[in-house]
Structure formats: structure tokens, C-alpha cells
Scaffold this motif. Structure first.
Motif, mmCIF file in Angstrom:
data_model
loop_
_atom_site.group_PDB
_atom_site.id
_atom_site.type_symbol
_atom_site.label_atom_id
_atom_site.label_comp_id
_atom_site.label_asym_id
_atom_site.label_seq_id
_atom_site.Cartn_x
_atom_site.Cartn_y
_atom_site.Cartn_z
ATOM 1 N N GLY A 6 0.803 -1.203 0.000
ATOM 2 C CA GLY A 6 0.000 0.000 0.000
ATOM 3 C C GLY A 6 0.846 1.268 0.000
ATOM 4 O O GLY A 6 0.315 2.362 -0.060
ATOM 5 N N LEU A 7 2.149 1.113 0.089
ATOM 6 C CA LEU A 7 3.025 2.283 0.050
ATOM 7 C C LEU A 7 3.261 2.701 -1.382
ATOM 8 O O LEU A 7 3.456 1.874 -2.262
ATOM 9 N N GLY A 8 3.287 3.988 -1.604
ATOM 10 C CA GLY A 8 3.523 4.502 -2.945
ATOM 11 C C GLY A 8 4.939 5.015 -3.082
ATOM 12 O O GLY A 8 5.786 4.743 -2.230
ATOM 13 N N PRO A 9 5.211 5.786 -4.119
ATOM 14 C CA PRO A 9 6.541 6.368 -4.280
ATOM 15 C C PRO A 9 6.801 7.396 -3.179
ATOM 16 O O PRO A 9 5.883 7.851 -2.505
ATOM 17 N N ILE A 10 8.052 7.759 -3.014
ATOM 18 C CA ILE A 10 8.430 8.757 -2.014
ATOM 19 C C ILE A 10 7.699 10.058 -2.312
ATOM 20 O O ILE A 10 7.694 10.538 -3.441
ATOM 21 N N ALA A 11 7.101 10.644 -1.288
ATOM 22 C CA ALA A 11 6.350 11.883 -1.448
ATOM 23 C C ALA A 11 7.183 13.108 -1.117
ATOM 24 O O ALA A 11 6.998 14.162 -1.712
ATOM 25 N N LEU A 50 8.042 15.108 -6.616
ATOM 26 C CA LEU A 50 8.570 14.790 -5.287
ATOM 27 C C LEU A 50 8.762 16.113 -4.559
ATOM 28 O O LEU A 50 9.305 17.059 -5.117
ATOM 29 N N ARG A 51 8.278 16.186 -3.327
ATOM 30 C CA ARG A 51 8.388 17.434 -2.582
ATOM 31 C C ARG A 51 9.650 17.434 -1.740
ATOM 32 O O ARG A 51 9.956 16.474 -1.042
ATOM 33 N N LEU A 52 10.393 18.543 -1.809
ATOM 34 C CA LEU A 52 11.582 18.750 -0.998
ATOM 35 C C LEU A 52 11.232 19.748 0.097
ATOM 36 O O LEU A 52 10.755 20.846 -0.194
ATOM 37 N N MET A 53 11.449 19.363 1.359
ATOM 38 C CA MET A 53 11.174 20.236 2.494
ATOM 39 C C MET A 53 12.493 20.679 3.101
ATOM 40 O O MET A 53 13.345 19.851 3.422
ATOM 41 N N LEU A 54 12.680 21.990 3.236
ATOM 42 C CA LEU A 54 13.855 22.548 3.895
ATOM 43 C C LEU A 54 13.408 23.089 5.241
ATOM 44 O O LEU A 54 12.502 23.923 5.304
#
Length: 131
Positions: A6-11, A50-54
Motif C-alpha cells: 500500500g506504500l507509494g513512491p516517495i512523497a 517529489l516534494r523537498l522540504m527545507l
């Protein structure tokens, strides 16, 4: 482990940075990533879905002290390296062939952001492209 978890690609990938304003400028203006939003000491960018969080306010990392690497896809690692070098980015390792696979070659180039986080350009060079 079952294949269907049920896991998808890295978000999202999170990076700790010392100065959120400086990091936000680097990722937007130097690397050309698309800013999504900012809330106080946290900024988000779109990296092709893909979201990058800083997250600001952390101590800078010392040289050679990386527990991770963010690989940014690009179509032409040599051209992108030249563009980023023109923006003042120093490359620890310029584009180099890492592996020859049946349908493409994998090329990588390594550099760091202002907080010494390790980043890499990731090119999958296809023979049919003439490159």
C-alpha cells in the motif's frame, strides 16, 4: 514482506538547513526548483512530483559529513553542471559514468548546498539520444 504494502513512491524528502532564507534562495534561484510554499522556518519545493522540504534553524554540517544524498534528475548532466558552475556552484565530482546498463548509462555529478548537504545530478543517458 508482501509486494503490495500500500506504500507509494516517495512523497517528500526533508533537509535540515541553518539559514532558511539562504537555502530558499539557493534552491530556487541557483538550482531553479519551483517553490511551493513557506511556513515560517520551513520551505517546500517541487522536484518533478517529489516534494523537498527545507527546515531551517539547524546547525550546519561539517565537510564530508553527509548521511544522505538528494539526487536531482536532469537530461544533460554536463550542460547542467556548466550552468550551475556559472551560478557559483562548486562540484566535488563533475559528471562521470557510474554504470552501463542494458538500455542506458548512469551519469552522476556531486555538489553541496550552502549547508554542506550533499546533492547530485542524476542523468540516465540513452544511446538513441546521441549523447
Amino acid at each position: 514482506m508482501p509486494a503490495a504494502t500500500g506504500l507509494g513512491p516517495i512523497a517528500q524528502i526533508a533537509l535540515h538547513v541553518s539559514d532558511i532564507d539562504r537555502a530558499e534562495r539557493f534552491y530556487a534561484e541557483v538550482l531553479g526548483l519551483t517553490p511551493l510554499m513557506r511556513f515560517g522556518n520551513v520551505a517546500f519545493f517541487d522536484c518533478g512530483g517529489l516534494r523537498l522540504m527545507l527546515e531551517g534553524g539547524h546547525e550546519p554540517r561539517g565537510a564530508g559529513h553527509a548521511a544522505f544524498c538528494v539526487y536531482l534528475r536532469c537530461a544533460d548532466s554536463a550542460a547542467m553542471t556548466a550552468l550551475l558552475q556559472g551560478n557559483g556552484v562548486y562540484f566535488e565530482r563533475e559528471p562521470h559514468l557510474v554504470a552501463r546498463l542494458p538500455d542506458h548509462e548512469l551519469w552522476l555529478a556531486f555538489f553541496r548546498d550552502p549547508d554542506n548537504n550533499l546533492l547530485a545530478l542524476h542523468e540516465e543517458r540513452r544511446p538513441a539520444s546521441g549523447r
